[in-house]
Design a protein around this motif. Structure first.
Motif, short mmCIF file in Angstrom:
data_model
loop_
_atom_site.label_atom_id
_atom_site.label_comp_id
_atom_site.label_asym_id
_atom_site.label_seq_id
_atom_site.Cartn_x
_atom_site.Cartn_y
_atom_site.Cartn_z
N TYR A 200 35.83 -12.36 -11.26
CA TYR A 200 36.39 -13.02 -12.45
C TYR A 200 37.48 -12.17 -13.08
O TYR A 200 37.30 -10.98 -13.32
N TYR B 137 43.71 -13.37 -8.95
CA TYR B 137 43.56 -14.69 -9.58
C TYR B 137 44.65 -14.90 -10.64
O TYR B 137 45.28 -15.96 -10.71
N ASP C 208 32.36 -16.43 -11.15
CA ASP C 208 32.98 -15.83 -9.97
C ASP C 208 32.80 -14.31 -10.01
O ASP C 208 32.99 -13.68 -11.05
N LYS C 209 32.45 -13.72 -8.88
CA LYS C 209 32.17 -12.27 -8.85
C LYS C 209 33.42 -11.44 -9.11
O LYS C 209 33.33 -10.27 -9.53
N GLY D 155 39.49 -17.50 -12.26
CA GLY D 155 38.70 -17.75 -11.05
C GLY D 155 37.49 -18.61 -11.26
O GLY D 155 36.80 -18.97 -10.30
#
Length: 447
Positions: free
Chosen positions: A163, A168, A160-161, A156
């Motif tokens: 991740y 993803y 990214d929060k 991601g």
């Protein structure tokens, strides 16, 4: 298409040129816009200024790519190599913009580009220090050092929060499987655009999962022009100039590795004259970057794997990528649409492409004689090991002087310099692959 020409010089039908070229653009887009974002953040730019900087970079990327692939005068290596802003310049540019502003960045870039242009014919004479044992090691390091980028995209993107969320990873896995499936079961044109189709399939999967954000597309202008010296006329600070010249020396080593890697993939040996033209184009594009509010430019390693993965060797494909990049620089709305492709989608393709680069290095190393020349195994092992140090432990060199940080944090430069030095130490400047034959010839023995 004229089959009598080398594949690198063949002109494909327009539709194929466009799709293959777009495939290259999608593969390099995330890396191309990352540096403008980072520098804009360091300069505390507004959203409009960030958008301008990104479009200026894409526009100059396109011109640099056209210069490199098509050639002009004694510039351009004329192989399928796409140009992008070098990450080696990020740390120095952050320091420069925080101390002296954007105009100091552009002043240092212009001078460093000129130095690169003038040094190109002298640097190319060092090509004899790049036998297969060196080039294979360098190409392997390039692939292995890029692979974490593909993995981070698949997760991601750093920061990214969510991740590494299963969503993803699922999307990245779908893209990777799609590329492998298309490569196995489709031949010819369809097989060659496996990456592009994989990205499209990934995008279709990502939309209902809520991963695609088209915000900003409707408000983005249709046309945006890149005016020279938009942020002011360049200023020249000696410390900034020295640091940027050092960056471009690193870039020359990296570009040489990339040029040789592509030459291996497309079966076109790269000679000193070719290398001179390629490095001159790097220097000219960098000077142009200083004028057009952009950055230092180099061969983009991310796209080396795509050439190997697709087997499409025509330089006119990447020239088409240059045209697309120029248009994206002039059409902010189009650039915003392509920027909407999620990192997870790019990650699936990135893992495939960057792994191919490493495999190409191993293919080159298969030509090296490890049996009769026992030194070659040490050259490969130590250069790859040292080249990966910044990847394994980023703080390894933290106590080294500031002027050296650009060099020691570049995997490609560390690996290249180590391989060159070890090859010269063990085998001399003639390389290591024929040393046993030379010794046998001198003693009247057969090998």
């Amino acid at each position: 298409m004229d089959k009598s020409k080398h594949p690198v010089d063949q002109v494909l039908p327009p539709g194929q040129l466009f799709l293959y070229g777009l495939q290259h653009v999608l593969a390099m887009y995330a890396g191309a816009v990352a540096v403008p974002f980072i520098i804009a953040g360091a300069a505390h730019f507004s959203k409009e200024q960030i958008a301008f900087l990104i479009n200026a970079d894409l526009f100059t990327c396109g011109i640099a790519t056209l210069l490199q692939t098509l050639g002009l005068w004694k510039m351009g290596i004329r192989i399928p190599v796409i140009q992008g802003v070098t990450f080696a310049a990020v740390t120095p540019m952050i320091m420069i913009v925080q101390n002296s502003g954007m105009t100091a960045i552009y002043g240092s870039i212009i001078v460093a580009g000129l130095v690169t242009f003038l040094l190109a014919p002298y640097f190319s004479k060092l090509l004899r220090f790049f036998p297969p044992v060196v080039t294979g090691s360098v190409i392997t390091v390039i692939g292995l050092s890029l692979l974490p980028v593909g993995v981070q995209w698949a997760c991601g993107g750093v920061g990214d929060k969510n991740y590494a969320s299963p969503t993803y990873l699922l999307v990245a896995f779908v893209v990777l499987i799609a590329i492998l499936f298309i490569t196995k079961y489709f031949k010819g044109f369809i097989g060659n655009i496996a990456v592009l189709l994989g990205l499209f399939i990934g995008l279709i999967v990502a939309i209902p999962l809520g991963l695609v954000n088209f915000s900003g597309v409707s408000s983005a202008p249709w046309i945006g022009l890149d005016t020279p010296f938009h942020f002011g006329y360049p200023t020249f600070h000696m410390d900034a100039i020295i640091s940027m010249i050092l960056v471009m020396l690193v870039v020359m080593v990296e570009s040489t590795g990339d040029f040789l890697a592509i030459g291996e993939i497309i079966d076109k040996p790269i000679g000193p004259e070719d290398l001179t033209r390629g490095l001159r184009a790097d220097g000219a594009a960098t000077m142009l970057g200083g004028i057009l509010n952009a950055f230092p430019y180099t061969a983009f390693a991310q796209n080396v794997g795509l050439v190997g993965l697709t087997g499409v060797k025509s330089r006119f494909v990447v020239a088409t990528s240059g045209v697309i990049l120029v248009l994206m620089g002039l059409l902010p709305k189009l650039a915003t649409i392509i920027a909407s492709v999620p990192n997870a989608v790019l990650g699936g393709a990135g893992i495939a492409m960057f792994s191919i680069v490493a495999a190409s290095g191993m293919k080159t190393l298969s030509k090296v004689d490890f049996q009769k020349n026992r030194y070659n195994i040490y050259i490969v092992a130590i250069s790859v090991g040292i080249g990966l140090i910044p990847l394994v432990e980023p703080n390894f060199f933290k106590y080294f002087p500031n002027w050296s940080q650009t060099i020691v944090h570049s995997n490609i430069t560390l690996g290249s310099l180590t391989a060159i030095i070890l090859n010269a130490f063990f085998n001399g400047s003639k390389g290591g692959d024929n040393i046993e034959k030379e010794l046998a010839a001198n003693s009247g023995m057969e090998v």
